[in-house]
Design a protein around this motif. Structure first.
Motif, PDB file in Angstrom:
ATOM      1  N   PRO A   3       0.812  -1.235   0.000  1.00 32.43           N
ATOM      2  CA  PRO A   3       0.000   0.000   0.000  1.00 32.43           C
ATOM      3  C   PRO A   3       0.838   1.275   0.000  1.00 32.43           C
ATOM      4  CG  PRO A   3      -0.943  -1.607   1.507  1.00 32.43           C
ATOM      5  CD  PRO A   3       0.353  -2.191   1.031  1.00 32.43           C
ATOM      6  N   LYS A   4       1.943   1.288   0.779  1.00 30.77           N
ATOM      7  CA  LYS A   4       2.790   2.481   0.809  1.00 30.77           C
ATOM      8  C   LYS A   4       3.382   2.758  -0.566  1.00 30.77           C
ATOM      9  CE  LYS A   4       7.024   4.362   2.835  1.00 30.77           C
ATOM     10  NZ  LYS A   4       8.188   4.102   3.745  1.00 30.77           N
ATOM     11  N   GLN A   5       3.870   1.713  -1.224  1.00 30.58           N
ATOM     12  CA  GLN A   5       4.435   1.887  -2.559  1.00 30.58           C
ATOM     13  C   GLN A   5       3.367   2.308  -3.549  1.00 30.58           C
ATOM     14  OE1 GLN A   5       6.376  -1.956  -3.205  1.00 30.58           O
ATOM     15  NE2 GLN A   5       8.362  -0.991  -2.821  1.00 30.58           N
ATOM     16  N   GLN A   6       2.179   1.735  -3.426  1.00 34.21           N
ATOM     17  CA  GLN A   6       1.074   2.103  -4.313  1.00 34.21           C
ATOM     18  C   GLN A   6       0.736   3.578  -4.164  1.00 34.21           C
ATOM     19  OE1 GLN A   6      -0.408   0.056  -6.549  1.00 34.21           O
ATOM     20  NE2 GLN A   6      -1.654   1.756  -7.292  1.00 34.21           N
ATOM     21  N   SER A   7       0.722   4.044  -2.916  1.00 33.53           N
ATOM     22  CA  SER A   7       0.424   5.452  -2.661  1.00 33.53           C
ATOM     23  C   SER A   7       1.499   6.361  -3.249  1.00 33.53           C
ATOM     24  CB  SER A   7       0.307   5.688  -1.152  1.00 33.53           C
ATOM     25  OG  SER A   7       0.069   7.051  -0.873  1.00 33.53           O
ATOM     26  N   LEU A   8       2.764   5.975  -3.103  1.00 32.82           N
ATOM     27  CA  LEU A   8       3.856   6.753  -3.686  1.00 32.82           C
ATOM     28  C   LEU A   8       3.723   6.836  -5.205  1.00 32.82           C
ATOM     29  CD1 LEU A   8       6.926   5.420  -1.639  1.00 32.82           C
ATOM     30  CD2 LEU A   8       6.052   7.765  -1.631  1.00 32.82           C
ATOM     31  N   CYS A   9       3.409   5.709  -5.840  1.00 30.23           N
ATOM     32  CA  CYS A   9       3.293   5.669  -7.294  1.00 30.23           C
ATOM     33  C   CYS A   9       2.124   6.516  -7.782  1.00 30.23           C
ATOM     34  CB  CYS A   9       3.129   4.230  -7.770  1.00 30.23           C
ATOM     35  SG  CYS A   9       4.656   3.269  -7.685  1.00 30.23           S
ATOM     36  N   GLU A  10       1.016   6.455  -7.083  1.00 35.41           N
ATOM     37  CA  GLU A  10      -0.147   7.243  -7.489  1.00 35.41           C
ATOM     38  C   GLU A  10       0.145   8.735  -7.409  1.00 35.41           C
ATOM     39  OE1 GLU A  10      -3.289   5.864  -4.997  1.00 35.41           O
ATOM     40  OE2 GLU A  10      -3.609   4.011  -6.150  1.00 35.41           O
ATOM     41  N   ALA A  11       0.833   9.158  -6.338  1.00 33.95           N
ATOM     42  CA  ALA A  11       1.186  10.569  -6.199  1.00 33.95           C
ATOM     43  C   ALA A  11       2.148  11.007  -7.300  1.00 33.95           C
ATOM     44  CB  ALA A  11       1.790  10.831  -4.817  1.00 33.95           C
ATOM     45  N   LEU A  12       3.129  10.154  -7.612  1.00 36.14           N
ATOM     46  CA  LEU A  12       4.089  10.482  -8.660  1.00 36.14           C
ATOM     47  C   LEU A  12       3.410  10.531 -10.023  1.00 36.14           C
ATOM     48  CD1 LEU A  12       7.018  11.007  -9.537  1.00 36.14           C
ATOM     49  CD2 LEU A  12       7.337   8.524  -9.647  1.00 36.14           C
ATOM     50  N   ASP A  13       2.545   9.562 -10.308  1.00 36.95           N
ATOM     51  CA  ASP A  13       1.824   9.555 -11.587  1.00 36.95           C
ATOM     52  C   ASP A  13       0.989  10.822 -11.744  1.00 36.95           C
ATOM     53  OD1 ASP A  13       2.877   7.083 -12.263  1.00 36.95           O
ATOM     54  OD2 ASP A  13       1.122   5.959 -11.578  1.00 36.95           O
ATOM     55  N   HIS A  14       0.350  11.244 -10.654  1.00 34.23           N
ATOM     56  CA  HIS A  14      -0.463  12.464 -10.706  1.00 34.23           C
ATOM     57  C   HIS A  14       0.417  13.675 -11.003  1.00 34.23           C
ATOM     58  CE1 HIS A  14      -3.487  15.469  -9.740  1.00 34.23           C
ATOM     59  NE2 HIS A  14      -2.651  15.998  -8.864  1.00 34.23           N
ATOM     60  N   GLN A  15       1.564  13.755 -10.331  1.00 31.76           N
ATOM     61  CA  GLN A  15       2.466  14.890 -10.527  1.00 31.76           C
ATOM     62  C   GLN A  15       2.953  14.960 -11.971  1.00 31.76           C
ATOM     63  OE1 GLN A  15       6.607  14.615  -9.068  1.00 31.76           O
ATOM     64  NE2 GLN A  15       6.147  16.423  -7.834  1.00 31.76           N
ATOM     65  N   ILE A  16       3.407  13.827 -12.494  1.00 29.35           N
ATOM     66  CA  ILE A  16       3.971  13.809 -13.844  1.00 29.35           C
ATOM     67  C   ILE A  16       2.927  14.131 -14.902  1.00 29.35           C
ATOM     68  CG2 ILE A  16       4.967  12.264 -15.603  1.00 29.35           C
ATOM     69  CD1 ILE A  16       6.519  10.897 -13.365  1.00 29.35           C
ATOM     70  N   SER A  17       1.689  13.721 -14.689  1.00 30.77           N
ATOM     71  CA  SER A  17       0.663  13.812 -15.738  1.00 30.77           C
ATOM     72  C   SER A  17      -0.205  15.056 -15.672  1.00 30.77           C
ATOM     73  CB  SER A  17      -0.247  12.580 -15.667  1.00 30.77           C
ATOM     74  OG  SER A  17      -0.942  12.553 -14.428  1.00 30.77           O
ATOM     75  N   THR A  18       0.042  15.944 -14.697  1.00 29.82           N
ATOM     76  CA  THR A  18      -0.787  17.147 -14.581  1.00 29.82           C
ATOM     77  C   THR A  18      -0.435  18.122 -15.704  1.00 29.82           C
ATOM     78  OG1 THR A  18      -0.991  16.899 -12.190  1.00 29.82           O
ATOM     79  CG2 THR A  18      -1.398  19.095 -13.118  1.00 29.82           C
ATOM     80  N   PRO A  19      -1.404  18.468 -16.561  1.00 31.38           N
ATOM     81  CA  PRO A  19      -1.091  19.335 -17.703  1.00 31.38           C
ATOM     82  C   PRO A  19      -0.958  20.791 -17.294  1.00 31.38           C
ATOM     83  CG  PRO A  19      -3.431  18.828 -17.679  1.00 31.38           C
ATOM     84  CD  PRO A  19      -2.812  18.029 -16.555  1.00 31.38           C
ATOM     85  N   SER A  20      -0.097  21.494 -18.004  1.00 32.12           N
ATOM     86  CA  SER A  20       0.008  22.939 -17.835  1.00 32.12           C
ATOM     87  C   SER A  20      -1.161  23.617 -18.543  1.00 32.12           C
ATOM     88  CB  SER A  20       1.325  23.447 -18.424  1.00 32.12           C
ATOM     89  OG  SER A  20       1.320  23.272 -19.840  1.00 32.12           O
ATOM     90  N   GLU A  21      -1.342  24.877 -18.254  1.00 36.61           N
ATOM     91  CA  GLU A  21      -2.400  25.639 -18.923  1.00 36.61           C
ATOM     92  C   GLU A  21      -2.173  25.658 -20.432  1.00 36.61           C
ATOM     93  OE1 GLU A  21      -4.190  30.221 -18.987  1.00 36.61           O
ATOM     94  OE2 GLU A  21      -3.017  29.519 -17.279  1.00 36.61           O
ATOM     95  N   ALA A  22      -0.909  25.794 -20.846  1.00 36.98           N
ATOM     96  CA  ALA A  22      -0.605  25.815 -22.277  1.00 36.98           C
ATOM     97  C   ALA A  22      -0.937  24.483 -22.933  1.00 36.98           C
ATOM     98  CB  ALA A  22       0.865  26.159 -22.496  1.00 36.98           C
ATOM     99  N   THR A  23      -0.700  23.382 -22.227  1.00 39.20           N
ATOM    100  CA  THR A  23      -1.020  22.065 -22.774  1.00 39.20           C
ATOM    101  C   THR A  23      -2.520  21.898 -22.932  1.00 39.20           C
ATOM    102  OG1 THR A  23       0.980  21.061 -21.875  1.00 39.20           O
ATOM    103  CG2 THR A  23      -0.858  19.585 -22.340  1.00 39.20           C
ATOM    104  N   VAL A  24      -3.284  22.317 -21.935  1.00 38.77           N
ATOM    105  CA  VAL A  24      -4.745  22.235 -22.026  1.00 38.77           C
ATOM    106  C   VAL A  24      -5.249  23.062 -23.205  1.00 38.77           C
ATOM    107  CG1 VAL A  24      -6.926  22.734 -20.848  1.00 38.77           C
ATOM    108  CG2 VAL A  24      -4.999  21.771 -19.559  1.00 38.77           C
ATOM    109  N   GLU A  25      -4.702  24.247 -23.374  1.00 35.50           N
ATOM    110  CA  GLU A  25      -5.144  25.104 -24.479  1.00 35.50           C
ATOM    111  C   GLU A  25      -4.785  24.496 -25.832  1.00 35.50           C
ATOM    112  OE1 GLU A  25      -7.134  27.864 -24.427  1.00 35.50           O
ATOM    113  OE2 GLU A  25      -7.371  27.082 -22.388  1.00 35.50           O
ATOM    114  N   SER A  26      -3.654  23.786 -25.891  1.00 37.21           N
ATOM    115  CA  SER A  26      -3.294  23.144 -27.164  1.00 37.21           C
ATOM    116  C   SER A  26      -4.269  22.023 -27.511  1.00 37.21           C
ATOM    117  CB  SER A  26      -1.858  22.604 -27.098  1.00 37.21           C
ATOM    118  OG  SER A  26      -1.764  21.442 -26.297  1.00 37.21           O
TER     119      SER A  26
END
Length: 343
Positions: A3-26
């Motif tokens: 569970p601890k590793q799963q939580s770490l991975c989910e947080a990292l995946d969220h961080q990496i995949s969050t789009p910037s405003e410019a990406t959303v506009e594209s």
């Protein structure tokens, strides 16, 4: 996974995949329908998740197809869970390629690298013939195709790296097969008017794999660090994906070529020493820095989309923190130190 590793991975995946405003506009200006081909590899999940987040922010319900054999890094169920439409397909099989839905926006990430040094037939099939099949099948789409900085030759560190205008002189069978992949999209541009963008990427950094993880494992484990390949470029994976998504709007015939990497030419020796300070370890070096390395100049992408916001110090801190917390690793070394092109 614990569970601890799963939580770490989910947080990292969220961080990496969050789009910037410019990406959303594209994404806003793109027609409806996206496909990520070769989605099961190292960057595909984050790309799919970034597309899904961008579309949600825009209130759009486009389908994002995730196409892969799903036999490598990520399993099919992970893509189902984020709302992608998954398709299991071997893109080297013409019959299976014909059943892939045609959509206007395509990201092509499929191919092979490691374990191919003595298998030229595999390189030809997966890195040359397969892109030709895909480029013809998706000829009406706009395509972003992943390539590599390895299509250039070695350059001196003080040169600032190879630019998009430089001649490609690949070293080794793998790098030559990557040039063959690029030629598939140049051919589609001439033959069908297919619009594409070729992304020459090196090296993308995630806390679970990448050049910094390779070095961190050696330093933390007290292993020798070979500095013969003395210099590298790196970029945080989330930053690289922002450029990659935005580059879709620049697809053209002939292909639009873009180097994607960080702003600095980094010393492997200095990176190892910085990791040693963070781990409280003495670093043991072997070899001497060669006069050349595989280096890219990414000033063009930075001028278009802005400088990468994630600094090298932040990347080093994240990787060290991840390892110290026991975060899971992919166990897929980059072999960045290889100089003969044989992987």
């Amino acid at each position: 996974m614990e569970p601890k590793q799963q939580s770490l991975c989910e947080a990292l995946d969220h961080q990496i995949s969050t789009p910037s405003e410019a990406t959303v506009e594209s994404i806003r200006e793109r027609p409806k329908g996206f496909a990520v081909l070769g989605a099961g590899g190292k960057m595909g999940f984050h790309l799919c998740l970034m597309l899904r987040k961008s579309l949600k922010m825009l209130g759009r319900s486009d389908t994002v197809y995730a196409v892969s054999r799903f036999s490598s890094v990520r399993g099919r169920q992970e893509f189902d869970a984020i709302g992608c439409e998954t398709i299991v397909a071997d893109l080297s099989d013409p019959d299976q390629v014909r059943h892939v839905p045609r959509v206007p926006n395509v990201f092509f990430m499929a191919g092979v690298k490691f374990g191919t040094g003595n298998d030229p037939d595999l390189l030809q099939r997966m890195n040359v013939a397969m892109p030709r099949l895909v480029a013809e099948h998706a000829r009406e789409a706009e395509i972003v195709a992943f390539s590599t900085g390895c299509v250039y030759s070695f350059v001196a560190p003080e040169s600032g790296g190879s630019t998009e205008a430089d001649e490609t002189k690949p070293i080794g069978q793998y790098a030559n097969s990557c040039r063959g992949r690029e030629q598939a999209f140049f051919h589609a541009g001439r033959e069908f008017g297919t619009r594409s963008a070729l992304i020459r990427l090196n090296y993308s950094i995630d806390c679970r794999y990448g050049v910094l993880v390779d070095l961190a494992q050696k330093v933390a484990g007290g292993h020798d660090v070979d500095v013969t390949m003395g210099y590298v470029n790196v970029i945080w994976q989330g930053d690289a994906l922002q450029y990659i998504v935005q580059s879709l709007s620049h697809a053209s015939a002939p292909p639009f070529v873009l180097n994607v990497t960080g702003s600095e030419t980094l010393s492997v020796r200095e990176l190892a020493l910085q990791l040693g300070k963070r781990f409280g370890k003495t670093v043991n070096f072997v070899g001497e820095e060669a006069s050349t390395a595989w280096l890219n100049n990414a000033e063009k992408s930075h001028a278009m989309f802005g400088s990468p916001p994630t600094t090298i110090d932040t990347m080093l801190d994240r990787v060290v923190d991840w390892i110290q917390k026991g975060g899971p690793l992919m166990g897929k070394p980059t072999h960045f130190e290889t100089r003969d092109g044989s992987y």
